[in-house]
Each structure stands twice: as structure tokens, then as C-alpha cells.
Scaffold this motif. Structure first.
Motif, PDB file in Angstrom:
ATOM      1  N   PHE A  53     -10.653  27.372   1.375  1.00  0.00           N
ATOM      2  CA  PHE A  53     -11.026  26.515   2.505  1.00  0.00           C
ATOM      3  C   PHE A  53     -12.512  26.609   2.866  1.00  0.00           C
ATOM      4  N   PRO A  54     -13.077  27.808   3.059  1.00  0.00           N
ATOM      5  CA  PRO A  54     -14.492  27.854   3.454  1.00  0.00           C
ATOM      6  C   PRO A  54     -15.462  27.396   2.362  1.00  0.00           C
ATOM      7  N   ILE A  55     -15.069  27.485   1.125  1.00  0.00           N
ATOM      8  CA  ILE A  55     -15.956  27.016   0.059  1.00  0.00           C
ATOM      9  C   ILE A  55     -16.261  25.542   0.258  1.00  0.00           C
ATOM     10  N   PHE A  56     -15.230  24.777   0.628  1.00  0.00           N
ATOM     11  CA  PHE A  56     -15.418  23.336   0.809  1.00  0.00           C
ATOM     12  C   PHE A  56     -15.843  22.955   2.222  1.00  0.00           C
ATOM     13  N   SER A  57     -15.534  23.782   3.196  1.00  0.00           N
ATOM     14  CA  SER A  57     -15.824  23.388   4.581  1.00  0.00           C
ATOM     15  C   SER A  57     -17.148  23.913   5.105  1.00  0.00           C
ATOM     16  N   GLN A  58     -17.644  25.036   4.585  1.00  0.00           N
ATOM     17  CA  GLN A  58     -18.857  25.632   5.133  1.00  0.00           C
ATOM     18  C   GLN A  58     -20.105  25.300   4.336  1.00  0.00           C
ATOM     19  N   ASN A  59     -19.933  24.749   3.188  1.00  0.00           N
ATOM     20  CA  ASN A  59     -21.077  24.371   2.355  1.00  0.00           C
ATOM     21  C   ASN A  59     -21.089  22.851   2.259  1.00  0.00           C
ATOM     22  N   ALA A  60     -22.193  22.300   1.843  1.00  0.00           N
ATOM     23  CA  ALA A  60     -22.309  20.848   1.774  1.00  0.00           C
ATOM     24  C   ALA A  60     -22.039  20.375   0.343  1.00  0.00           C
ATOM     25  N   PRO A  61     -20.808  19.946   0.074  1.00  0.00           N
ATOM     26  CA  PRO A  61     -20.511  19.413  -1.262  1.00  0.00           C
ATOM     27  C   PRO A  61     -21.350  18.164  -1.541  1.00  0.00           C
ATOM     28  N   PRO A  62     -21.467  17.786  -2.796  1.00  0.00           N
ATOM     29  CA  PRO A  62     -22.298  16.627  -3.144  1.00  0.00           C
ATOM     30  C   PRO A  62     -21.900  15.364  -2.383  1.00  0.00           C
ATOM     31  N   ALA A  63     -22.892  14.625  -1.980  1.00  0.00           N
ATOM     32  CA  ALA A  63     -22.654  13.373  -1.258  1.00  0.00           C
ATOM     33  C   ALA A  63     -21.970  12.342  -2.152  1.00  0.00           C
ATOM     34  N   GLN A 105      -9.360  14.799   3.271  1.00  0.00           N
ATOM     35  CA  GLN A 105      -7.915  14.911   3.048  1.00  0.00           C
ATOM     36  C   GLN A 105      -7.571  16.286   2.472  1.00  0.00           C
ATOM     37  N   LEU A 106      -8.405  16.768   1.552  1.00  0.00           N
ATOM     38  CA  LEU A 106      -8.183  18.087   0.965  1.00  0.00           C
ATOM     39  C   LEU A 106      -8.289  19.172   2.031  1.00  0.00           C
ATOM     40  N   LEU A 107      -9.331  19.117   2.846  1.00  0.00           N
ATOM     41  CA  LEU A 107      -9.506  20.117   3.900  1.00  0.00           C
ATOM     42  C   LEU A 107      -8.343  20.082   4.898  1.00  0.00           C
ATOM     43  N   SER A 108      -7.907  18.894   5.241  1.00  0.00           N
ATOM     44  CA  SER A 108      -6.774  18.752   6.151  1.00  0.00           C
ATOM     45  C   SER A 108      -5.504  19.331   5.526  1.00  0.00           C
ATOM     46  N   ALA A 109      -5.283  19.046   4.248  1.00  0.00           N
ATOM     47  CA  ALA A 109      -4.098  19.564   3.550  1.00  0.00           C
ATOM     48  C   ALA A 109      -4.150  21.091   3.476  1.00  0.00           C
ATOM     49  N   LEU A 110      -5.318  21.644   3.166  1.00  0.00           N
ATOM     50  CA  LEU A 110      -5.461  23.101   3.104  1.00  0.00           C
ATOM     51  C   LEU A 110      -5.158  23.728   4.459  1.00  0.00           C
ATOM     52  N   ASP A 111      -5.676  23.134   5.517  1.00  0.00           N
ATOM     53  CA  ASP A 111      -5.441  23.644   6.863  1.00  0.00           C
ATOM     54  C   ASP A 111      -3.944  23.611   7.195  1.00  0.00           C
ATOM     55  N   GLN A 112      -3.281  22.512   6.873  1.00  0.00           N
ATOM     56  CA  GLN A 112      -1.844  22.397   7.139  1.00  0.00           C
ATOM     57  C   GLN A 112      -1.046  23.409   6.315  1.00  0.00           C
ATOM     58  N   GLN A 113      -1.435  23.605   5.065  1.00  0.00           N
ATOM     59  CA  GLN A 113      -0.727  24.560   4.214  1.00  0.00           C
ATOM     60  C   GLN A 113      -0.910  25.984   4.722  1.00  0.00           C
ATOM     61  N   LEU A 114      -2.106  26.305   5.184  1.00  0.00           N
ATOM     62  CA  LEU A 114      -2.333  27.639   5.762  1.00  0.00           C
ATOM     63  C   LEU A 114      -1.476  27.847   7.009  1.00  0.00           C
ATOM     64  N   GLU A 115      -1.425  26.834   7.869  1.00  0.00           N
ATOM     65  CA  GLU A 115      -0.589  26.933   9.076  1.00  0.00           C
ATOM     66  C   GLU A 115       0.883  27.085   8.701  1.00  0.00           C
ATOM     67  N   GLN A 116       1.324  26.330   7.702  1.00  0.00           N
ATOM     68  CA  GLN A 116       2.711  26.393   7.249  1.00  0.00           C
ATOM     69  C   GLN A 116       3.037  27.803   6.733  1.00  0.00           C
ATOM     70  N   LEU A 117       2.129  28.366   5.946  1.00  0.00           N
ATOM     71  CA  LEU A 117       2.368  29.708   5.412  1.00  0.00           C
ATOM     72  C   LEU A 117       2.319  30.763   6.509  1.00  0.00           C
ATOM     73  N   GLU A 118       1.452  30.582   7.491  1.00  0.00           N
ATOM     74  CA  GLU A 118       1.409  31.527   8.617  1.00  0.00           C
ATOM     75  C   GLU A 118       2.742  31.536   9.352  1.00  0.00           C
ATOM     76  N   ARG A 119       3.324  30.344   9.552  1.00  0.00           N
ATOM     77  CA  ARG A 119       4.641  30.277  10.195  1.00  0.00           C
ATOM     78  C   ARG A 119       5.692  30.942   9.314  1.00  0.00           C
ATOM     79  N   CYS A 120       5.611  30.725   8.022  1.00  0.00           N
ATOM     80  CA  CYS A 120       6.594  31.284   7.090  1.00  0.00           C
ATOM     81  C   CYS A 120       6.512  32.802   7.031  1.00  0.00           C
ATOM     82  N   LEU A 121       5.308  33.301   7.044  1.00  0.00           N
ATOM     83  CA  LEU A 121       5.116  34.743   6.910  1.00  0.00           C
ATOM     84  C   LEU A 121       5.215  35.462   8.246  1.00  0.00           C
TER      85      LEU A 121
END
Length: 183
Positions: free
Chosen positions: A84-94, A103-119
């Protein structure tokens, strides 16, 4: 007992694992992440082959011993946390499709939240046996290497493309791992 009476018991037994019982199977989502990463850039890797590097993915550490479902889930969680931070904290190519990046960042965030609930609140690793490498440290070192590579290459377009290909490989690994844990 009738077969209808056994159905709930059978379903409960089939889905008693952490990955299934709480909707923790991310296999489909990981494949979608892989697809987003693939589609996000139409750039040809040809000019970037000179920038290739071996990031030394710690596959042996991840597959070196039988995995409990919870440990596999923790591995996926740790990988997503590192990606997640690789794509969110750095400036990927324009030139990358910014909608797909979001969409990728949103999906990663949702998957992390889902796993936090699971674990639950405790995201804990099983302690490695004496003489074996710690998977968490191996993963952190691996992803730190990717971040250092981007930094060393001054976040060049080619460095991002090489890293994007590497992270796609990671998504394939996670998808394979989650399928294995599900089966």
C-alpha cells in the motif's frame, strides 16, 4: 437425522477456517489487483530491461514449512500492508491510468480492513523455529529493497515499471497462497 438437518453442520465445518468463516478469502480480489496493475500502464518494458534487478522474493521462507491458515492470512496481510505505501506515498508515473491506480489503492485498503476483521485485533505471527528465518522480517526486508530500488533509481519511469511487474508477481503468489489455504 435428515439431510436438511445436516446441511448447516456441513456448511459450518466447510467454512470453519479463518479465511472462509469471516469472508476472508481474498483470491478474487487479489486477481483483480493483479489485473489492475497489468492494465494501469501500456508502457513497453523494452527500454527498461537494463534496469531489471532481482528483488529476491523470500518464497522459500514463505513456503518452507507447513502453513496454518491464520499464518497464511497474516502473510497476505503483511504483504498488502507493505504494498500500500509503495503506491500511496510515492508519486507513480503520470502516464499510468490514475483511475485504475485509485481503484487499486481503494481495493488494497478494503482488503486490509477485511483481513483485520478476520484476524481480530491480534495480527500475530507464529514464532519461527530455531534456525529458520522469520517470515515477517524477510518480507519487510524484501519490500524495503523495492522501496530502496525506486529511491536509488530516483523514481524513474522504468523503475516504476520494473517494480510494477514485481508487485504483480507478489499478487500471483498471494493468490496462489489464498487458494491453497482455501482448499
Amino acid at each position: 437425522m435428515t439431510s436438511w438437518t445436516l446441511l448447516p453442520v456441513t456448511l459450518m465445518l466447510l467454512c470453519s477456517s479463518t479465511l472462509c468463516s469471516l469472508g476472508c478469502d481474498l483470491t478474487q480480489g487479489l486477481l483483480e489487483d493483479f489485473s489492475l496493475l497489468h492494465q494501469m500502464s501500456a508502457f513497453s518494458l523494452g527500454p527498461c530491461w537494463k534496469d531489471r534487478t532481482n528483488f529476491n522474493f523470500p518464497k522459500e521462507v514463505m513456503e518452507g514449512r507447513p502453513l496454518q491458515r491464520e499464518n497464511g492470512t497474516v502473510i497476505v496481510y503483511e504483504m498488502l500492508q507493505q504494498i500500500f505505501p509503495i503506491f500511496s506515498q510515492n508519486a507513480p508515473p503520470a502516464t499510468w491510468n490514475q483511475t485504475q491506480l485509485m481503484q487499486l489503492l481503494s481495493a488494497l485498503d478494503q482488503q486490509l480492513e477485511q483481513l483485520e476483521r478476520c484476524l481480530g485485533q491480534d495480527v500475530e505471527w507464529e514464532e519461527p523455529s530455531l534456525g529458520s528465518e522469520n517470515p515477517r522480517l524477510a518480507l519487510k526486508s524484501y519490500f524495503q529493497g523495492i522501496s530502496q530500488y525506486l529511491q536509488y533509481k530516483e523514481y524513474s519511469h522504468c523503475a516504476w515499471e520494473i517494480m510494477r511487474v514485481e508487485i504483480r508477481r507478489v499478487f500471483l503468489f498471494m493468490s496462489k497462497l489464498t487458494r491453497k489455504l482455501r482448499d
